[in-house]
Design a protein around this motif. Structure first.
Motif, mmCIF file in Angstrom:
data_model
loop_
_atom_site.group_PDB
_atom_site.id
_atom_site.type_symbol
_atom_site.label_atom_id
_atom_site.label_comp_id
_atom_site.label_asym_id
_atom_site.label_seq_id
_atom_site.Cartn_x
_atom_site.Cartn_y
_atom_site.Cartn_z
ATOM 1 N N ASN B 180 -0.211 5.701 13.058
ATOM 2 C CA ASN B 180 0.525 4.914 12.112
ATOM 3 C C ASN B 180 0.062 5.233 10.730
ATOM 4 N N PHE B 181 1.048 5.368 9.894
ATOM 5 C CA PHE B 181 0.603 5.501 8.391
ATOM 6 C C PHE B 181 0.982 4.051 7.595
ATOM 7 N N ALA B 182 0.127 3.358 6.873
ATOM 8 C CA ALA B 182 0.369 2.285 6.272
ATOM 9 C C ALA B 182 0.735 2.575 4.954
ATOM 10 N N PRO B 183 1.537 1.664 4.375
ATOM 11 C CA PRO B 183 1.731 1.752 2.864
ATOM 12 C C PRO B 183 0.594 1.906 2.141
ATOM 13 N N LEU B 184 0.744 2.605 1.050
ATOM 14 C CA LEU B 184 -0.502 2.785 0.355
ATOM 15 C C LEU B 184 -0.825 1.500 -0.616
ATOM 16 N N PRO B 185 -2.221 1.199 -0.709
ATOM 17 C CA PRO B 185 -2.582 -0.196 -1.332
ATOM 18 C C PRO B 185 -2.075 0.034 -3.062
ATOM 19 N N VAL B 186 -1.587 -1.170 -3.479
ATOM 20 C CA VAL B 186 -1.287 -1.189 -4.828
ATOM 21 C C VAL B 186 -2.349 -0.444 -5.835
ATOM 22 N N ASP B 187 -3.600 -1.204 -5.573
ATOM 23 C CA ASP B 187 -4.533 -0.637 -6.315
ATOM 24 C C ASP B 187 -4.501 0.983 -6.402
ATOM 25 N N VAL B 207 4.265 0.373 -12.069
ATOM 26 C CA VAL B 207 4.864 1.174 -11.054
ATOM 27 C C VAL B 207 4.500 0.937 -9.771
ATOM 28 N N ALA B 208 3.173 1.042 -9.457
ATOM 29 C CA ALA B 208 2.781 0.677 -8.193
ATOM 30 C C ALA B 208 3.556 -0.410 -7.296
ATOM 31 N N ALA B 209 3.900 -1.471 -8.021
ATOM 32 C CA ALA B 209 4.479 -2.362 -7.379
ATOM 33 C C ALA B 209 5.866 -2.128 -6.999
ATOM 34 N N MET B 210 6.410 -1.395 -7.806
ATOM 35 C CA MET B 210 7.711 -0.949 -7.719
ATOM 36 C C MET B 210 8.016 -0.046 -6.696
ATOM 37 N N ALA B 211 7.075 0.732 -6.492
ATOM 38 C CA ALA B 211 6.882 1.863 -5.598
ATOM 39 C C ALA B 211 6.995 1.335 -4.356
ATOM 40 N N GLY B 212 6.409 0.296 -3.777
ATOM 41 C CA GLY B 212 6.439 -0.171 -2.367
ATOM 42 C C GLY B 212 5.458 0.477 -1.538
ATOM 43 N N GLY B 213 4.404 0.955 -2.177
ATOM 44 C CA GLY B 213 3.489 1.637 -1.217
ATOM 45 C C GLY B 213 3.575 2.946 -0.983
ATOM 46 N N SER B 214 4.727 3.556 -1.602
ATOM 47 C CA SER B 214 4.951 4.875 -1.257
ATOM 48 C C SER B 214 4.638 5.752 -2.830
ATOM 49 N N LEU B 215 3.745 6.761 -2.538
ATOM 50 C CA LEU B 215 3.168 7.460 -3.772
ATOM 51 C C LEU B 215 4.383 8.324 -4.168
ATOM 52 N N SER B 216 5.095 9.029 -3.518
ATOM 53 C CA SER B 216 6.132 9.850 -3.914
ATOM 54 C C SER B 216 7.258 9.266 -4.671
ATOM 55 N N ARG B 217 7.560 7.995 -4.259
ATOM 56 C CA ARG B 217 8.222 7.191 -4.941
ATOM 57 C C ARG B 217 7.838 6.743 -6.514
ATOM 58 N N LEU B 221 9.356 7.846 -10.135
ATOM 59 C CA LEU B 221 9.990 6.804 -11.093
ATOM 60 C C LEU B 221 9.802 7.439 -12.479
ATOM 61 N N ASP B 222 10.749 7.315 -13.358
ATOM 62 C CA ASP B 222 10.613 7.598 -14.454
ATOM 63 C C ASP B 222 9.921 6.760 -15.810
ATOM 64 N N VAL B 223 8.706 7.331 -15.946
ATOM 65 C CA VAL B 223 7.836 6.484 -16.786
ATOM 66 C C VAL B 223 8.466 5.827 -17.969
ATOM 67 N N ASN B 224 8.885 6.917 -18.768
ATOM 68 C CA ASN B 224 9.459 6.695 -19.982
ATOM 69 C C ASN B 224 10.328 5.434 -19.988
ATOM 70 N N LEU B 225 11.279 5.130 -19.044
ATOM 71 C CA LEU B 225 12.242 4.046 -18.970
ATOM 72 C C LEU B 225 11.454 2.969 -18.919
ATOM 73 N N LEU B 268 13.044 -6.285 -12.943
ATOM 74 C CA LEU B 268 13.322 -7.614 -12.517
ATOM 75 C C LEU B 268 12.779 -8.032 -11.021
ATOM 76 N N ALA B 269 12.953 -7.183 -10.149
ATOM 77 C CA ALA B 269 12.435 -7.619 -8.826
ATOM 78 C C ALA B 269 11.006 -7.857 -8.834
ATOM 79 N N VAL B 270 10.093 -7.045 -9.461
ATOM 80 C CA VAL B 270 8.626 -7.346 -9.653
ATOM 81 C C VAL B 270 8.712 -8.481 -10.500
ATOM 82 N N TRP B 271 9.403 -8.815 -11.450
ATOM 83 C CA TRP B 271 9.095 -10.018 -12.252
ATOM 84 C C TRP B 271 9.483 -11.258 -11.391
#
Lengths: 368, 340
Positions: B180-187, B207-217, B221-225, B268-271
């Motif tokens: 089992n591979f767990a979602p990565l911690p937000v930290d 970004v970390a919260a939006m990625a839902g534990g996935s580093l590749s996601r 993500l477009d950081v500029n946005l 907004l989801a994170v908000w």
């Protein structure tokens, strides 16, 4: 690396490689050939994970080294060069420069270290053999190799050294079996036997057919078989696994033995099987008072029979066979007469030469 | 490449290392866990460890063998993945197939794999098969694989990598040892993103919260946005229930393009999560710089409304990403439902 070679020579090597290199994108490097230049000349290696062929070519080597070239594109390039000589030079970043007269190409390649390491010949490993004998053995067994991928152990010929320099080759698909034993002097250093896959055997057959009398040698590394003839060597991967105990399938002396003229039996089977059902190829072989009768019955087409005179006085017997299987065996045999052994309607038929079981074929009966 | 390069999965990696050191690697493994948490990297590292001649059972990551594993040029390591994924990764072109690249792993691919596994290993002790996106195997392909999973050829290790292992047939799952591979911690993602993309802490956590534990996601993500994060939140909180013009203006600004809209919805989801967390009396908010605003918002709306908003937001996001909906229209619809 830099060398100069006749364009025709390189074309010959790449032409052979065309049939071997991977077309699919399974392993990117395998779409390339490995070209190695040494003081002795240039060798071209093509490999498709089943078989690998290394061919040696005379060339004027300025600087030894290695490079990989796209088998397809460089073949097309070499076929269209303006002059008879071509120079190939390795550039930084695995580029290769191909120059002939006024034409110049710079081709993207891959690092030669990426090419799979084919087993190298070790001293004393190869056994000199007569190409003709080897070819005979392959021809007499390869038709019986299974094509069922789920039974991968049967997708090849079992190669088994016996006592006194004899070697046995056995192939079976579960419905028939072919066994040949011939003298191939030399120590193959094998414990038990190995399974050589169909693709390797077909290529071997092709190479032997080119020059059956030429001197050649065969040997085995841990994972593969090595075949060598002047200017060319081939590596065949071996199949992993235990070949079934084939001896148990071969019946001991059958009760009923009939000697037949091979050509006559073969012709008879061919004519009568014309009317057998397309898929099963079923024919009936019946024995009664000095007569062997081959019959076929097809509700859509009709029926056919052919009688062959034989010496037989026992009880009447009828056994169903796949005519194709019998024809395959009879076609590769070379004696004038053959012996057909049968037990009862549920036991397999056995074919071999009179007083000689060094080539034995077993065909399972069919319910007809 | 090697086990050392896989971060945030100590449990899974320790399991694999232990199996390797005991020379007891199961012949069939199922690596399961969300996308982008290191399953495939771990599978490659395992393949290296099994085939490496320099450091058998460990994998040096540097020798010719290990490098060829990573580059898919190792003769004893077979990769199996859906054709459209091969195209997406640039490993194959559309012209390599005589049909439209399939989204499934087809039975032919499984048969080819079986053909390859029938050979003895060429260079190494082990033969390894990596089935990426194993859940993409269609049922005939999965059934064809069953026999290999049950009676694999000698010294063969099959690794099934899947982000949706529940889609595999139970017969397949039950024949594999699961890792089992767990979602990565937000930290972990936040600090990684802060380092790699040079983000400030609030943005990195966002970004970390939006990625839902996935580093590749997170990396995709477009950081500029993200710079518009404050802007999105403040504008949203400024919307008034009786001012439809304001809603439409908001939809116009953020519905300009697909990336902007997706970004806006992710923010907004994170908000909404932050507001809900604040309402529950906790202080673990992602938008740490907007605590004040979160407190105000939490006082204004009920928990039930927040819950409804989250559902509506999900609907809009689904419509945009999965069903290719018109972005501005979907934003407008969402706001009307939320505000009215």
């Amino acid at each position: 690396m830099e060398f100069r070679i006749a364009a025709d020579e390189l074309k010959k090597a790449l032409h052979r490689a065309q049939g071997i290199v991977e077309r699919k994108a399974t392993m990117p490097i395998l779409q390339n050939v490995l070209v190695t230049a040494t003081k002795q000349g240039v060798s071209v290696t093509a490999f498709d994970l089943d078989i690998g062929i290394v061919s040696d070519h005379p060339a004027e080597v300025m600087k030894p080294g290695a490079v990989t070239l796209s088998a397809k594109y460089v073949f097309d390039i070499v076929s269209n060069l303006p002059e008879a000589q071509v120079t190939i030079k390795k550039l930084p970043n695995n580029y290769a420069e191909i120059t002939s007269g006024s034409a110049n190409y710079k081709i993207v390649g891959m690092a030669p270290e990426e090419f799979p390491k084919l087993p190298k010949e070790e001293t004393g490993q190869l056994v000199k053999t007569v190409g003709g004998t080897l070819l005979e053995m392959v021809k007499k067994t390869s038709f019986a190799i299974s094509t069922d991928e789920t039974r991968y152990i049967l997708n090849g010929v079992f190669f088994e050294p016996r006592e006194d320099g004899k070697v046995r080759m056995v192939a079976t698909d579960g419905h028939r079996l072919a066994l040949v034993e011939r003298q191939l002097d030399g120590d193959f250093k094998l414990k038990g036997g190995v399974i050589i896959p169909r693709k390797g055997l077909l290529e071997l057959k092709r190479l032997l057919d080119e020059a059956p009398e030429a001197e050649c040698s065969l040997g085995f590394a841990e994972n593969s078989a090595l075949f060598k003839k002047p200017g060319l060597s081939m590596v065949m991967r071996l199949i992993d696994g235990q070949f079934p105990e084939y001896q148990r399938v071969i019946p001991k002396d059958g009760e009923k033995q009939i000697t037949l003229v091979r050509a006559r039996f073969l012709e008879g089977l061919k004519r009568i099987s014309l009317l057998s059902a397309e898929k099963s190829n079923a024919v009936k072989v019946s024995l009664a008072d000095n007569q062997l009768r081959v019959t076929a019955n097809n509700p859509d087409l009709g029926e056919a029979k052919d009688d062959i005179d034989v010496k037989y006085t026992g009880a009447a017997l009828t056994v169903g066979f796949n005519a194709r299987y019998l024809i395959d065996v009879l076609s590769v045999m070379d004696t004038d007469e053959v012996v057909l052994e049968m037990g009862d309607e549920h036991s397999p038929g056995v074919i071999h030469a009179p007083n000689d079981r060094s080539y034995t074929a077993v065909v399972m009966p069919m319910r007809v | 490449m090697g086990f050392g390069d896989i971060q945030g999965q100590p449990k899974a990696i320790d399991t694999l290392k232990l199996a390797l050191s005991r020379e007891a690697v199961p012949h069939a493994l199922l690596f399961q866990g969300p996308d982008g948490v290191g399953k495939e990297l771990a599978a490659v590292a395992l393949a290296e460890a099994l085939t490496c001649p320099e450091a058998p059972g460990v994998g040096c990551g540097e020798c010719s063998s290990c490098r060829r594993v990573t580059k898919r040029n190792h003769p004893d390591v077979t990769w199996v993945l859906p054709e459209d994924e091969q195209v997406a990764r640039g490993w194959a072109g559309r012209s390599d197939f005589d049909h439209t690249p399939s989204r499934d792993i087809r039975i032919e691919q499984v048969r080819q794999l079986q053909e390859r596994l029938a050979f003895r290993a060429l260079e190494s002790k082990f033969k390894v098969a990596l089935l990426i996106d194993a859940q993409a195997m269609n049922p005939p392909a999965q059934n064809a694989l069953l026999k290999t999973l049950e009676e694999p050829p000698a010294s063969t290790v099959l690794v099934l990598v899947s982000a949706a292992s529940d889609k595999l047939l139970p017969t397949i799952r039950s024949r594999c040892a699961k890792v089992n591979f767990a979602p990565l911690p937000v930290d972990f993602i936040a600090s990684h993103m802060a380092k790699v993309r040079k983000l400030n802490e609030a943005d990195a956590r966002q970004v970390a919260a939006m990625a839902g534990g996935s580093l590749s996601r997170a990396l995709a993500l477009d950081v500029n946005l993200l710079q518009h994060r404050r802007d999105v939140i403040e504008k949203f909180e400024a919307l008034k229930p009786d001012d439809a013009r304001g809603w439409l203006a908001f939809a116009e600004v953020f519905g300009e393009g697909r990336p902007e809209a997706e970004m806006c919805l992710d923010v907004l989801a994170v908000w909404f999560r932050d507001v809900a967390v604040t309402k529950a009396g906790a202080t673990e908010v992602i938008n740490a710089d907007l605590v004040g605003l979160a407190t105000q918002a939490a006082q204004r709306v009920s928990a039930a409304t927040l819950q409804q908003r989250a559902v509506m937001l999900d609907e809009a996001r689904n419509a945009i990403t999965a069903r290719n909906g018109a972005v501005r229209l979907q934003l407008e619809r969402m706001l009307i439902e939320m505000m009215a």
